[in-house]
Design a protein around this motif. Structure first.
Motif, mmCIF file in Angstrom:
data_model
loop_
_atom_site.group_PDB
_atom_site.id
_atom_site.type_symbol
_atom_site.label_atom_id
_atom_site.label_comp_id
_atom_site.label_asym_id
_atom_site.label_seq_id
_atom_site.Cartn_x
_atom_site.Cartn_y
_atom_site.Cartn_z
ATOM 1 N N GLU A 149 45.170 33.196 46.846
ATOM 2 C CA GLU A 149 44.465 33.972 45.832
ATOM 3 C C GLU A 149 44.387 35.439 46.227
ATOM 4 N N SER A 150 44.284 36.301 45.211
ATOM 5 C CA SER A 150 44.155 37.738 45.452
ATOM 6 C C SER A 150 42.948 38.293 44.706
ATOM 7 N N ALA A 151 42.459 39.419 45.178
ATOM 8 C CA ALA A 151 41.357 40.115 44.517
ATOM 9 C C ALA A 151 41.537 41.607 44.727
ATOM 10 N N ASN A 152 41.205 42.390 43.715
ATOM 11 C CA ASN A 152 41.273 43.844 43.815
ATOM 12 C C ASN A 152 39.929 44.412 44.248
ATOM 13 N N LEU A 153 39.959 45.405 45.101
ATOM 14 C CA LEU A 153 38.759 46.105 45.534
ATOM 15 C C LEU A 153 38.725 47.485 44.881
ATOM 16 N N GLN A 154 37.560 47.871 44.378
ATOM 17 C CA GLN A 154 37.372 49.181 43.777
ATOM 18 C C GLN A 154 36.439 50.009 44.658
ATOM 19 N N ALA A 155 36.851 51.221 44.958
ATOM 20 C CA ALA A 155 36.066 52.095 45.836
ATOM 21 C C ALA A 155 35.463 53.233 45.017
ATOM 22 N N PHE A 156 34.230 53.584 45.380
ATOM 23 C CA PHE A 156 33.520 54.663 44.706
ATOM 24 C C PHE A 156 32.858 55.552 45.754
ATOM 25 N N ALA A 157 33.033 56.864 45.602
ATOM 26 C CA ALA A 157 32.279 57.810 46.424
ATOM 27 C C ALA A 157 30.908 57.979 45.799
ATOM 28 N N ILE A 158 29.854 57.862 46.615
ATOM 29 C CA ILE A 158 28.487 58.111 46.145
ATOM 30 C C ILE A 158 28.191 59.586 46.362
ATOM 31 N N GLY A 162 23.467 60.893 43.363
ATOM 32 C CA GLY A 162 23.362 59.454 43.169
ATOM 33 C C GLY A 162 24.416 58.873 42.257
ATOM 34 N N SER A 163 25.242 59.717 41.634
ATOM 35 C CA SER A 163 26.293 59.210 40.747
ATOM 36 C C SER A 163 27.470 58.682 41.561
ATOM 37 N N GLU A 164 28.395 57.986 40.878
ATOM 38 C CA GLU A 164 29.545 57.375 41.538
ATOM 39 C C GLU A 164 30.833 57.965 40.981
ATOM 40 N N LYS A 165 31.814 58.164 41.853
ATOM 41 C CA LYS A 165 33.118 58.679 41.446
ATOM 42 C C LYS A 165 34.201 57.767 42.008
ATOM 43 N N PRO A 166 35.074 57.207 41.154
ATOM 44 C CA PRO A 166 36.158 56.362 41.668
ATOM 45 C C PRO A 166 37.052 57.141 42.626
ATOM 46 N N VAL A 167 37.383 56.523 43.750
ATOM 47 C CA VAL A 167 38.255 57.158 44.745
ATOM 48 C C VAL A 167 39.242 56.118 45.249
ATOM 49 N N THR A 168 40.256 56.595 45.949
ATOM 50 C CA THR A 168 41.223 55.705 46.586
ATOM 51 C C THR A 168 40.886 55.604 48.069
ATOM 52 N N ALA A 169 40.584 54.402 48.502
ATOM 53 C CA ALA A 169 40.259 54.164 49.909
ATOM 54 C C ALA A 169 41.391 53.372 50.549
ATOM 55 N N SER A 170 41.661 53.639 51.814
ATOM 56 C CA SER A 170 42.655 52.855 52.545
ATOM 57 C C SER A 170 41.995 51.599 53.094
ATOM 58 N N LEU A 171 42.716 50.491 53.043
ATOM 59 C CA LEU A 171 42.184 49.198 53.476
ATOM 60 C C LEU A 171 42.942 48.704 54.695
ATOM 61 N N SER A 182 47.623 44.946 50.225
ATOM 62 C CA SER A 182 48.676 45.634 49.499
ATOM 63 C C SER A 182 48.001 46.580 48.514
ATOM 64 N N GLY A 183 47.991 47.869 48.854
ATOM 65 C CA GLY A 183 47.282 48.829 48.014
ATOM 66 C C GLY A 183 45.790 48.537 48.021
ATOM 67 N N SER A 184 45.225 48.270 46.844
ATOM 68 C CA SER A 184 43.804 47.934 46.732
ATOM 69 C C SER A 184 43.568 46.441 46.605
ATOM 70 N N SER A 185 44.632 45.656 46.822
ATOM 71 C CA SER A 185 44.540 44.195 46.655
ATOM 72 C C SER A 185 44.446 43.488 48.001
ATOM 73 N N VAL A 186 43.586 42.470 48.040
ATOM 74 C CA VAL A 186 43.443 41.611 49.219
ATOM 75 C C VAL A 186 43.947 40.224 48.853
ATOM 76 N N THR A 187 44.875 39.690 49.649
ATOM 77 C CA THR A 187 45.457 38.377 49.378
ATOM 78 C C THR A 187 45.164 37.431 50.525
ATOM 79 N N ALA A 188 44.643 36.254 50.176
ATOM 80 C CA ALA A 188 44.356 35.241 51.191
ATOM 81 C C ALA A 188 45.660 34.715 51.772
ATOM 82 N N GLY A 189 45.717 34.627 53.084
ATOM 83 C CA GLY A 189 46.921 34.154 53.762
ATOM 84 C C GLY A 189 46.961 32.648 53.889
ATOM 85 N N SER A 190 47.844 32.199 54.742
ATOM 86 C CA SER A 190 48.016 30.761 54.941
ATOM 87 C C SER A 190 46.945 30.178 55.851
ATOM 88 N N ASN A 191 46.336 31.022 56.683
ATOM 89 C CA ASN A 191 45.292 30.546 57.589
ATOM 90 C C ASN A 191 43.919 30.645 56.927
#
Length: 332
Positions: A149-158, A162-171, A182-191
């Motif tokens: 399974e995979s899931a996308n992560l969204q990053a925001f600078a605070i 107190g407001s939020e701004k979408p940013v690109t974070a390295s994972l 892979s980019g902003s996506s996290v994929t579960a491996g075989s383990n």
């Protein structure tokens, strides 16, 4: 005047009808006509907070039942960075410094199931520009995946207001056999197992902010009641010298749900931080230490989870360097 008693009676009945879901029950209280086994989730109120320095706000938690109705219950609140905000019962109070942290509420239902919700807390100050970055937020804050399974992560600078701004974070992943990036996506491996994904964002002024996301990968063969991993709330601890906070250990089950357990804690440096029962206590020395909680399952499997604990000197300023931390701290 003969109608006055009827008017008071009508007013009382209207008030009673309007507050039928505003009763508050302790964790072990039997609630009349309510089946607490039908709790499916909880709601934290408010869902996010922006506080000025030294400002306070009231907190509450609702249990959500299968039929969609809600019930006010007692939760257990904890804040990740106690130098930015403190919690006393159902009230949070901001400190004097600007920054971002996470407030977590846990509710342990009578049937043994545990629920938790995170609340974003931004603390602003007059000395901080509204456009300054004061923290990094990543959604979702935890991941539970099945193999493949995979899931996308969204990053925001605070920002400073107190407001939020979408940013690109390295994972980065501490164990790519469990979770790959892979980019902003996290994929579960075989383990199967648990690892940490770290999001890093650097501002134009070269200021760096990080956020750690715990990842659990479940085996397809896992029984819904099997304990497959551990999770702590909070998952990161920042204290000032002399402070203490409550910490909870949750067992992650094969169906992705959680339950409260009693783990065994160890500190890599007790002069910096120690644990007594469910209380994390800052020592006399400022610095960074690792807290490790362990739990042995009925089948004899030993599970562990590490969290970073930072203790600030009472005289430390926000820009002072008090230690070094590598992310990820472990590579497999």
């Amino acid at each position: 005047m003969k109608y006055l008693p009827l008017i008071f009676l009508a007013f009382f009945l209207l008030q009673s009808c309007g507050t039928k879901n505003e009763h508050k029950y302790a964790l072990d209280t039997e609630v009349p006509n309510v089946d607490l086994d039908t709790i499916v989730d909880i709601e934290a109120n408010p869902a996010s907070l922006v506080l000025k320095a030294d400002e306070s706000a009231d907190l509450s938690v609702n249990a959500v039942l299968e039929d969609g109705s809600t019930l006010v219950v007692d939760g257990i609140w904890s804040v990740a960075n106690s130098s930015l905000a403190s919690v006393n019962s159902d009230k949070i109070t901001a400190g004097s410094h600007a920054g971002y942290t996470t407030l977590t509420v846990n509710y342990h239902a009578p049937n043994g199931q545990s629920f938790s919700k995170d609340v974003s807390v931004a603390v602003t100050s007059l000395s901080t520009s509204p456009s300054d970055t004061i923290g990094l937020k990543v959604n979702p804050g935890t991941l539970i995946l099945h193999a493949g399974e995979s899931a996308n992560l969204q990053a925001f600078a605070i920002l400073g207001d107190g407001s939020e701004k979408p940013v690109t974070a390295s994972l980065t992943s501490a164990d790519i056999s469990i979770a790959s990036i892979s980019g902003s996506s996290v994929t579960a491996g075989s383990n199967t197992g648990q690892t940490l994904v770290t999001a890093t964002y650097q501002t134009a002024g070269k200021q760096t902010f990080t956020q750690v996301i715990p990842v659990t990968v479940l085996a397809a063969s896992a029984s819904p009641t099997d304990i497959v991993g551990l999770r702590t709330t909070p998952s990161l601890v920042v204290l000032e010298s002399g402070q203490s906070i409550n910490i909870q250990t949750l067992a992650i089950l094969g169906d992705g749900s959680a339950k409260l357990i009693n783990g065994t804690w160890h500190s890599s440096d007790t002069s910096v931080v120690s644990v007594n029962g469910e209380t994390v206590i800052a020592g006399s020395n400022a610095g960074i230490a690792t807290l490790t909680v362990s739990f042995k399952t009925v089948a004899g499997r030993l599970l562990t989870q590490d969290i970073a604990a930072t203790v600030l000197a009472s005289t430390a300023l926000p820009g002072d360097i008090i230690g070094l931390k590598a992310t990820p701290s472990i590579l497999t």
